[in-house]
Write an enzyme that holds these catalytic residues in place. Structure first.
Site, short mmCIF file in Angstrom:
data_model
loop_
_atom_site.label_atom_id
_atom_site.label_comp_id
_atom_site.label_asym_id
_atom_site.label_seq_id
_atom_site.Cartn_x
_atom_site.Cartn_y
_atom_site.Cartn_z
N CYS A 1 -2.46 10.23 -5.73
CA CYS A 1 -3.53 9.89 -4.79
C CYS A 1 -4.60 10.98 -4.82
O CYS A 1 -4.32 12.13 -4.54
CB CYS A 1 -3.01 9.75 -3.36
N LYS B 1 0.85 -1.21 0.00
CA LYS B 1 0.00 0.00 0.00
C LYS B 1 0.88 1.25 0.00
O LYS B 1 1.89 1.30 0.70
CB LYS B 1 -0.89 -0.02 1.26
#
Ligand code: RRO
Length: 343
Positions: free
Chosen positions: A138, A46
């Site tokens: 992101c 992640k």
């Protein structure tokens, strides 16, 4: 699995598949379910920040019941970079899968501090990873400064600052392990945007004489700021950001294919064919993998489908890909990589 063909790619001898960052890779328990899974040639953690983050309030992830798309506004929940580096370190130096780590600092200072951690001489984390992905895309940071991948006026300087530091640290380490660096990019739409990104990479890789070139790009991240509404409750289906979030799943595949193709053709004509492309976005079958490789992808990452189906999806998709290759008479991925025909 069906009879295996040669499906090696540049970064993995066994398979061109990797899990997309964020999918089934935030904790050790999740990562364990991906370790040495058939069909998964590489493993990704992640996207990490320096310190652990809990992310945005729930509900923050939603799957369309028909399986067509997902929306998320996770907000970078992660266990902190050291946690993921320790995970790889605990596996030892010998690896069955290529190891990717993703970083997504909220500031340049945080990204630089994460590079310091990677090259910390006591923990020697740098020995245990193969690839470092810098996430420039992101979409879900509340109050953030916008996506670095869309700030094209400053992207060149951003890369130079980060990778010059990487090079210095690498030089002063005793490592013989060469970590390759790549960028997770947001989707682009205009030809002008692709041209500008490629130009930035060309300057970075060739003109500055940088010893830490960009070796790969990973495209696309989720499509920023879609919205899904539940007519019954008259509200969005996710809570953060007033319901806005990144879109993934089958509906984003045409945008993802276009991004892979646009970069592939430009890299070739700009003399940047050494930059590999990891394609991502809406891949759920062997035919999807075929289409991405035909467009020019070296590897492909699986996100939403892994969430929907679990780790069995990798072997299934490779079986399907093998069937297609056999029917077409291809014996290896290079037989058709990038060979998309013009009408
Ligand atoms: O954590 C997230 O909200 C997230 C990240 Br870091 C990303 O890169 N892409 C995405 O869709 N969500």
């Amino acid at each position: 699995m069906a009879e295996p063909l040669d499906i090696h790619c540049k970064y993995s001898p066994s398979s061109p598949l990797i899990n997309a960052s964020g999918c089934q890779c935030a904790t050790k328990t999740m990562l364990d379910t991906l370790l040495d899974v058939p069909g998964l040639g590489s493993i990704m953690t992640k996207s990490a920040t320096l310190d652990p983050r809990s992310g945005n309030p729930e509900p923050r992830y939603w799957e369309d019941p028909s399986g067509q798309f997902t929306i998320n506004a996770m907000g970078l929940p992660n266990c902190g970079l050291a946690y993921y580096l320790d995970y790889y370190k605990n596996q030892g130096e010998t690896r069955g899968q290529t190891r990717f780590t993703s970083i997504a600092g909220l500031t340049m200072a945080e990204n630089l501090a994460m590079l310091d951690l990677l090259f910390d001489p006591v923990s020697s984390y740098y020995k245990y990873i193969d690839m470092l992905e810098i996430n420039l895309s992101c979409p879900n940071i509340v109050g953030g400064h916008g996506l670095a991948g869309y700030d094209l006026a400053n992207l060149g300087q951003y890369l130079y600052t980060l990778l010059a530091k990487f090079y210095d640290l690498e030089q002063s380490s005793s490592s013989s392990n060469k970590i390759r660096i790549g960028l997770k990019l947001p989707p682009y739409y205009e030809f002008n945007q692709f041209d500008r990104v490629v130009n930035i990479l060309k300057i970075h890789n060739s003109l500055t004489g940088m010893a830490s070139p960009v070796s790969f790009i990973h495209t696309i991240n989720s499509i920023p700021n879609g919205m899904v509404i539940d007519a019954e409750t008259e509200s969005p289906v996710i809570k953060p950001k007033d319901g806005f979030g990144g879109l993934g799943g089958s509906i984003v595949k045409p945008v993802a294919l276009a991004n892979v193709r646009a970069f592939y053709t430009r890299f070739k004509s700009a003399g940047l064919a050494e930059i590999s492309i990891i394609g991502s976005g809406g891949i759920s079958s062997g035919q999807d993998i075929f289409e991405f490789i035909l467009s020019g992808a070296e590897m492909v990452s699986i996100g939403s489908q892994l969430m929907l189906e679990g780790p069995g999806c990798f072997a299934r998709m490779l079986d399907e890909l093998s069937e297609i290759m056999k029917k077409k008479g291809y014996t290896k991925l290079d037989d058709f990589r990038g060979q998309l025909r013009q009408l």
